[in-house]
Motif scaffolding. Structure first.
Motif, PDB file in Angstrom:
ATOM      1  N   UNK A 158      -6.937   4.895  -9.327  1.00 20.37           N
ATOM      2  CA  UNK A 158      -6.357   5.973  -9.615  1.00 20.37           C
ATOM      3  C   UNK A 158      -5.419   5.730 -10.654  1.00 20.37           C
TER       4      UNK A 158
ATOM      5  N   UNK B 144      -9.968   5.046 -20.994  1.00 18.32           N
ATOM      6  CA  UNK B 144     -10.469   5.540 -22.146  1.00 18.32           C
ATOM      7  C   UNK B 144      -9.663   4.498 -23.426  1.00 18.32           C
TER       8      UNK B 144
ATOM      9  N   UNK C 206       2.909  10.556  -9.478  1.00 23.88           N
ATOM     10  CA  UNK C 206       1.837  11.180 -10.286  1.00 23.88           C
ATOM     11  C   UNK C 206       1.625  12.735 -10.254  1.00 23.88           C
ATOM     12  N   UNK C 207       1.083  12.955  -9.008  1.00 28.14           N
ATOM     13  CA  UNK C 207       0.944  14.028  -8.470  1.00 28.14           C
ATOM     14  C   UNK C 207       1.879  15.057  -8.911  1.00 28.14           C
ATOM     15  N   UNK C 208       3.098  14.998  -9.069  1.00 31.51           N
ATOM     16  CA  UNK C 208       4.142  15.942  -9.592  1.00 31.51           C
ATOM     17  C   UNK C 208       4.339  15.712 -11.110  1.00 31.51           C
ATOM     18  N   UNK C 209       3.606  14.944 -11.641  1.00 33.73           N
ATOM     19  CA  UNK C 209       3.875  14.845 -13.051  1.00 33.73           C
ATOM     20  C   UNK C 209       5.136  13.867 -13.342  1.00 33.73           C
TER      21      UNK C 209
ATOM     22  N   UNK D 244      -8.648   1.645  -4.264  1.00 31.00           N
ATOM     23  CA  UNK D 244      -8.939   2.773  -4.829  1.00 31.00           C
ATOM     24  C   UNK D 244      -7.785   3.532  -5.381  1.00 31.00           C
ATOM     25  N   UNK D 245      -6.612   3.298  -4.759  1.00 32.76           N
ATOM     26  CA  UNK D 245      -5.197   3.807  -5.086  1.00 32.76           C
ATOM     27  C   UNK D 245      -5.054   3.175  -6.737  1.00 32.76           C
TER      28      UNK D 245
ATOM     29  N   UNK E  32       1.466   6.965  -6.691  1.00 33.19           N
ATOM     30  CA  UNK E  32       0.528   8.019  -6.835  1.00 33.19           C
ATOM     31  C   UNK E  32       1.211   9.571  -6.650  1.00 33.19           C
ATOM     32  N   UNK E  33       2.054   9.361  -5.367  1.00 35.03           N
ATOM     33  CA  UNK E  33       2.679  10.779  -5.092  1.00 35.03           C
ATOM     34  C   UNK E  33       3.571  11.316  -6.449  1.00 35.03           C
TER      35      UNK E  33
ATOM     36  N   UNK F 221       0.767  -1.181  -0.081  1.00 35.55           N
ATOM     37  CA  UNK F 221       0.126  -0.056   0.073  1.00 35.55           C
ATOM     38  C   UNK F 221       0.903   1.199  -0.137  1.00 35.55           C
TER      39      UNK F 221
ATOM     40  N   UNK G 245      -6.549   4.839 -14.125  1.00 37.05           N
ATOM     41  CA  UNK G 245      -7.116   5.881 -14.982  1.00 37.05           C
ATOM     42  C   UNK G 245      -5.937   6.732 -15.732  1.00 37.05           C
ATOM     43  N   UNK G 246      -5.212   6.972 -15.069  1.00 34.37           N
ATOM     44  CA  UNK G 246      -4.035   7.860 -15.677  1.00 34.37           C
ATOM     45  C   UNK G 246      -3.337   6.986 -16.792  1.00 34.37           C
TER      46      UNK G 246
ATOM     47  N   UNK H  29       1.052   4.133  -2.776  1.00 36.26           N
ATOM     48  CA  UNK H  29       0.900   5.531  -2.496  1.00 36.26           C
ATOM     49  C   UNK H  29       2.222   6.420  -2.925  1.00 36.26           C
TER      50      UNK H  29
ATOM     51  N   UNK I 284      -8.664   1.121   0.486  1.00 33.10           N
ATOM     52  CA  UNK I 284      -8.018   2.221   0.276  1.00 33.10           C
ATOM     53  C   UNK I 284      -7.100   1.771  -0.944  1.00 33.10           C
TER      54      UNK I 284
END
Lengths: 936, 417
Positions: free
Chosen positions: A68, A111, A38-41, A64-65, A35-36, A28, A71-72, A32, A61
């Motif tokens: 997330x 998509x 990803x948030x900064x590209x 869900x992660x 994902x972190x 987990x 999807x990207x 995380x 949790x």
């Protein structure tokens, strides 16, 4: 520097190991971390298989992660994404609604084409799920799926399902269905029928409105705004139920409600209700101005539209628009504009005091606009003019350079509006002559000197001093200087002959600018042949300047009123001009048309008609070159020139625009060559222009059907100076749109482009619109555009209506034209006689229409020929009892076949026409075409 | 609808991004940076900026730029309101909304944003709902999670999501039931050179802190409910009852929220608690100023935290005081802003500040005089005169403590000189 990618690779490696760890916690934490990143590209797509492996878990949790992440990156790894499908399908059956919803929601976000087929079944189930939370998620999912594969959504009947859940018992589900349908409607390649509103649907939506979330309320209100109530009463009941939304804390809800109410006000006839509504709207709109600056800005842009449409609503609220010192600049400028629009004789004193205050602020843009605003006040409110002028004089005394320049420009307009009233201030203006360095201000000052030359003792000296630096001036200033000196000469011929001589030789011999040269030659000839006429032309009385300036064009305003609260209302441009889409002009009033015939479109049609009528009544209206009358060129040019000199108010604004581009294309040179010869003798000029028009005639000969004379499609007033007249013709079996673009503005235009709305015959431009660009002021250019019938089809009423949008460097313009039917008849419309017979029998008799055509004196052969020229072919003829029966056939560009029986009785000018077609709607149009052809 | 969100720090670096549809390259932000370069200050950046395929709608909060990327026609206010909601939510979760808190909690922020929008459409924006879906981090919970293996993500459907009171969750329990209402009124005023009030407006808001168990139904009545020019309600307020009876009836959300906001317009008479009388003049190479501040219509209350600030014209080289005023005086030569914190202004107490402003050598007198911004606060006073008559709680049996507080502050209070 090299270390970074290496470091990143190391990090990826580490994450990989952690993702594959046996320990749940470690897994987990690893996801995380992914994902972190990803948030900064950061690109972590290479971890796809490892992350997917973590998907099968009971830990919500973690699940869900992973979702997330999916999807990207699913799009970059479509094959791997398929691996996830099973889990999704399984989750859609989970007893926990949260998980069912999560699965269907995530699946829609992936998509990837391949996944869509697996999505259909679960989605169908979820749309009918017992839990409203799942249903509302599924409703949005339909829009997602539509975005990936619109055909699939339509084939699978998801649109019907969505329309069904508009009646769902849960308002949140309804709201999401509305949002989903609206989006599909906007993006669908064939939007008709996707989201048709009727009183039933509107009622359901209004019921859901009170109960759903604020965002849902926005979607519902926006959908209701698309609806055209059938009656006054229905509009009133909508008003009643929407009005409470004005008190919502969410500004977006409020503005969407304002949009609906403004639309309903157009329909409601009861003045008392309108009045009540206005009184409710006023405080709401003012309250929007006490929110954050960005909300203020959007609201102000919308209020700007509202005060143009219904100034009475905010008449007493002008103080709310007083500018605060720390408003952002974009808010300040917008408030200023609205203040002017709301100024009346009763509040002008307050407004003026404020404007004077603003004119001494720090921000240059704001100060300039404030000075300009004072001028606009003077023009708008006559009682205040004197005060405005003295305020302007005060400001000029401050000697702040840009204030002075701006003041000079507006004083010119004040002189135009109130001639012979404030000339006493000219001396003050003259004192500041040296400080002027902007073309606008200079040109204005020169205009003033020329206009009042008889009152300024040293006018010749002043103009002489400008003339000394002639070559360094912009065209705008040069043109103005030329005219001013000619005016001076006509007023004081005795001592200014040298001056006028030198300016005329300057502009005709030393200038490269065709406009300048043209004008120079015309003045020269005018002065040398008939000074009295020159006086009449140059010193003609000028039309008065309009009170309101900077108003939006009424049709555009009406269109924008339908778009209140949207981006279009912020840009003050129709959505088609900035939204990318497959059918850009779609959001014209069509959606309303498909529901009921609306007042709006009626009005628009009327406008088109009134536009066309005067033009048809006076076909000799000046389109400079194509009138082959002798010396018409010179006369028309002069006429134009006179109006140029006395710029009508509508184009007065254009003077603020950047100066005229020197356009040096060879075409223009050719033209001015014509004018050179015109200088020699008038006759040749006539011939020359005749030659030009015969040149354009040459185009229209050959295998072409006849075409009507051009009529004005877009008047200069509506086109902000651009006038378009045009006609349709059929040449070489291709429909052509022949247009003449006339630039009546004071600046060059360019960047022409054209777009059609969908129409009954699917006509679209086959090529780019080619118009000489830039098109200098006072010039016209012909353009011929080939059309092809390959575009999307939308039935219009009347069938042959074509909605056109033309763009140029100034704006986008919309207008409707009617395509004459006969240009749509194709060459291969001739049937064999046997085929004709079978067809005639096959078409049921109720698709037959009979018409009389009066006043056709020609013989039957002549009629046959005439019709054949227009691709109406005679299949067979026979003579019965002295009557000639012609059996004819024709075919439209879209292959609609029409059969005709024409009875011609010799000696009787009335023909009997019977028409048959499997698509009977076209028949009245075909009859019109017959009328036209036979009377041509 | 909303495609993506980028958050930029004051150095204009993207430090957080979230996409709700397909991934939009962060290079789209270049169009924003271009607009930022053209603006004279971050506050002046236009709200909507066009990019070739997208439109960027931005807000500037806490020195951060929040940029929403949208495609096609959307209601811009919807986007702006949503961005405000994002900022509020982050602030509520982590008690501040700064680059550091977002970076430290990037995964949670990411999860929250995912819950807030679906396909660009709002999904769950009510704090109550969000907090059930994703529990705010706390030290205690972190310890608990490690011990019990439970997570920060709620496993059950939030109760509020679909009820007809989505703003309130069920099963709220407090040992001490209490509810507080703060009436905060801001006074927006423009006063001109002559001391005449050009514009005055009161913008009020009722902020509520609600710690009530169960499903209480509240009714608030005012002694003078007809004085409002306009009201904006929280969705919990029943509009019909207000229209018909002029009472505010609602089931409150749990915790802190804004119940309603109101405005007393430009057409009503507004009392102004302080007066500011400036004299500023420029002569030759120097300017002089004298500013007097005193009480006006204070209604017997003490005006606190009085401060004035003024940005002097660019040509002023320095500000020199010639008297020794009470309170604190500072001058920042970089932003050319002077600030005078006077403190309390009471009955018959008048404070004056005097000084000179030498101009830069060779500069001529400025074209315009500066504007003075005024701040103050008056406790226990609603300048609008609004008063709560009574507050009743229905639907629950317990007795609750009810408190009402009034406060008046200067909003955009400006004095022209």
């Amino acid at each position: 520097m090299k270390e970074k990618p290496f470091h990143h690779r190391g990090e990826i490696f580490e994450l990989k190991a952690e993702l594959n760890s046996d320990k749940k916690d470690k897994k987990k934490e690893a996801v995380k971390k992914v994902i972190a990143s990803m948030t900064v590209g950061k690109d972590v797509s290479s971890l796809f298989p490892d992350v997917i492996n973590c998907m099968q878990t009971e830990n919500l949790e973690l699940k869900k992660l992973v979702y997330l992440y999916l999807m990207n990156y699913a799009k970059t790894q479509p094959d791997m994404a398929i691996l996830a499908v099973n889990t999704f399908v399984k989750d859609c059956e989970d007893p926990n609604p949260l998980i069912r919803a999560l699965a269907v929601r995530t699946m829609g976000c992936i998509r990837v084409d391949k996944i869509t087929e697996y999505l259909c079944e679960p989605l169908r189930k979820c749309l009918k799920d017992e839990d409203p939370y799942v249903r509302k998620t599924a409703a949005v999912c339909v829009a997602k799926l539509h975005d990936i594969n619109s055909q699939l959504v339509e084939d699978q009947g998801f649109l019907e399902s969505l329309r069904e859940i508009l009646s769902d018992s849960n308002p949140m589900v309804v709201a999401n269905a509305v949002a989903s349908l609206s989006e599909i409607h906007k993006t669908s390649p064939n939007p008709t029928g996707v989201f048709d509103m009727n009183s039933g649907t509107v009622n359901k939506l209004l019921t859901a409105l009170n109960e759903c979330t604020e965002w849902g309320q926005i979607f519902i209100l926006d959908a209701i705004a698309e609806y055209q109530p059938v009656s006054d009463r229905e509009a009133q009941s909508i008003v009643e139920r929407v009005t409470p939304r004005l008190s919502h804390a969410n500004a977006a809800v409020v503005l969407s409600a304002v949009k609906v109410l403004m639309q309903m006000m157009e329909i409601i006839k009861n003045d008392q209700i309108i009045d009540q509504l206005s009184r409710k709207l006023a405080p709401t709109l003012v309250t929007l101005l006490s929110s954050e600056p960005e909300i203020q800005y959007v609201s102000l842009r919308n209020i700007n539209l509202i005060v143009q449409k219904r100034p009475e609503i905010l008449r007493n609220e002008i103080k709310a628009f007083f500018v605060k010192y720390n408003d952002p600049i974009y808010v300040k400028l917008e408030k200023l504009d609205i203040m002017i629009r709301l100024s009346t004789s009763s509040n002008i004193a307050q407004v003026l005091a404020e404007l004077k205050e603003y004119a001494t602020e720090v921000d240059v843009d704001f100060v300039r606009k404030s000075v300009r605003a004072i001028g606009r006040c003077a023009i708008k409110v006559e009682q205040a003019a004197e005060k405005c002028v003295s305020t302007l004089i005060d400001l000029i005394q401050t000697k702040v350079n840009y204030v002075v320049q701006e003041a000079v420009v507006v004083i010119r307009d004040i002189f135009r509006k109130y001639p012979n009233k404030y000339e006493s201030i000219i001396s003050t203006l003259c004192e500041n002559l040296d400080s002027l360095d902007e073309p606008d201000a200079k040109a204005s000052m020169i205009w003033i000197v020329g206009e009042y030359a008889e009152r300024i003792d040293n006018a010749d000296e002043l103009l002489q001093s400008f003339l000394d630096g002639f070559h360094d001036e912009t065209t705008q200033v040069q043109l103005q200087l030329l005219t001013a000196i000619v005016k001076l000469f006509l007023k004081r011929p005795a001592d200014t002959q040298d001056l006028v001589q030198s300016v005329l030789s300057l502009v005709t011999q030393e200038s490269d600018n065709p406009d300048l040269r043209d004008r120079g030659y015309i003045y020269w000839r005018l002065l040398s042949t008939d000074p009295a006429a020159a006086k009449e032309v140059v010193l003609a009385e000028k039309p008065l300047i309009a009170e309101e300036t900077d108003l939006l064009e009424p049709t555009l305003l009406d269109e924008l009123m339908c778009h209140i609260s949207t981006l279009a209302s912020v840009y003050h441009k129709p959505p088609s001009s900035f939204v990318e889409g497959n059918s850009p002009i779609r959001k014209l009033p069509i959606p309303r048309e498909s529901t009921t015939s609306s007042d709006n479109t009626d009005a628009a049609e009327n406008q088109v008609q009134t536009q066309q009528q005067p033009a048809a009544a006076a076909p000799a209206q000046p389109t400079v070159i194509s009138t082959p009358q002798e010396s018409a060129v010179a006369m028309d040019l002069l006429g134009d020139l006179a109006s140029f000199d006395s710029t009508p108010s509508t184009t007065a604004n254009d003077m603020y625009a950047p100066n005229v581009q020197p356009a040096g294309s060879s075409v223009i040179d050719l033209l001015s060559g014509t004018l050179d010869s015109l200088q020699m003798g008038g006759n040749t000029a006539g011939n020359q222009s005749g030659g030009l028009s015969s040149l354009s005639d040459m185009f229209s000969t050959g295998t072409s059907t006849f075409s009507e004379p051009k009529v004005v499609w877009l008047s200069a007033a509506q086109g902000k100076g651009l006038e378009i007249s045009g006609t349709f013709s059929l040449r070489q079996n291709v429909v052509h749109m022949d247009m003449t673009f006339t630039n009546n503005a004071m600046q060059a235009m360019g960047g022409f482009a054209i777009q059609f709305n969908k129409n009954s015959f699917g006509l679209v431009p086959a090529a780019q619109l080619e118009v000489r660009s830039p098109l200098p002021p006072r010039q016209s250019a012909d353009s011929s555009l080939q059309l092809k019938p390959l575009g999307a089809i939308l039935k219009m009423d009347p069938l042959n209506k074509l909605q056109i949008a033309i763009k140029n460097s100034i704006d986008v313009f919309y207008f409707d034209v009617l395509i004459p039917y006969h240009v749509l008849f194709v060459e291969d419309g001739k049937l064999e006689s046997r085929e004709f017979l079978t067809q005639w029998k096959e078409i049921p008799n109720n698709s037959e229409r009979s018409f009389d055509i009066n006043n056709v004196p020609a013989s039957s052969d002549a009629i046959e020929n005439k019709l054949k020229m227009s691709n109406v072919f005679t299949v067979a003829k026979r003579n019965v009892d002295g009557q000639n029966m012609h059996y004819m056939s024709l075919k439209f560009t879209n292959n609609i076949l029409v059969l005709a029986e024409l009875k011609i009785q010799s000696g009787n000018p009335t023909l009997k026409l019977a028409l048959k077609s499997s698509i009977a709607e076209v028949l009245p149009g075909v009859y019109q075409a017959f009328e036209l052809i036979l009377h041509s | 609808m909303i495609h993506s969100l980028f958050i930029l720090n004051k150095n204009c670096e993207v430090f957080f991004e979230k996409h709700w549809k397909s991934v939009v390259s962060r290079s789209v932000c270049d169009h924003f940076l271009e607009a930022l370069n053209q603006a004279s200050s971050p506050d002046d950046v236009p709200t909507a900026i066009g990019a070739p395929r997208h439109i960027l709608i931005n807000i500037y909060r806490n020195k951060l730029f929040f940029i929403a990327v949208v495609q096609g026609e959307v209601p811009p206010l919807f986007v702006i309101e949503f961005l405000h909601r994002v900022v509020d939510t982050i602030t509520d979760y982590f008690s501040s909304c700064t680059e550091l808190t977002i970076k430290d909690n990037s995964v949670v922020v990411f999860e929250i944003l995912e819950e807030m929008l679906d396909n660009g459409y709002p999904l769950a924006t009510e704090l109550n709902v969000l907090k059930e879906l994703i529990k705010p981090p706390s030290i205690v919970r972190n310890v608990m999670n490690t011990v019990t293996g439970s997570t920060n993500v709620g496993g059950q459907l939030p109760t509020g999501q679909l009820s007809n009171v989505p703003w309130r969750k069920v099963g709220v329990k407090y040992t001490n039931n209490e509810v507080y209402f703060d009436f905060v009124e801001e006074l927006d005023v423009i006063i001109d050179k002559t001391g005449t009030t050009v514009f005055a407006e009161v913008n009020g808001a009722i902020k509520c802190q609600c710690k009530l168990s169960g499903m209480p139904d509240l009714v608030m009545t005012f002694t003078n409910p007809r004085m409002f020019d306009d009201l904006s309600f929280h969705p919990c307020i029943r509009y019909r009852r207000w229209e018909n009876e002029r009472v505010v009836s609602f089931v409150p959300p749990d915790g802190n929220f804004q119940l309603l906001s109101y405005r007393l317009g430009t057409n009503s008479v507004v009392a102004i608690p302080v007066y500011v009388k400036p004299t500023i003049s420029f002569q030759g190479s120097s300017g002089r100023f004298e500013i007097t501040v005193g009480p006006k219509q204070t209604m017997g209350k003490v005006v606190e935290n009085v401060a004035i600030s003024m940005t002097v014209p660019k040509v002023v080289s320095n500000v020199v005081l010639s008297n020794n005023p009470e309170g604190n005086f500072t001058y920042d030569p970089v932003s050319k802003t002077m600030r005078w914190e006077i403190g309390k202004v009471m009955h018959q107490k008048i404070s004056t500040i005097r000084g000179s402003m030498p101009l830069q050598s060779g500069a001529s007198a400025p074209d315009s005089n500066p504007t003075i911004l005024v701040e103050f606060k008056v406790n226990q006073l609603a300048i609008s005169n609004i008063k709560v008559n009574r507050l009743d709680i229905y639907g629950e049996k317990y007795k609750a403590f009810k408190g009402v507080k009034y406060i008046t502050k200067a909003g955009k209070f400006q004095v022209r000189t």
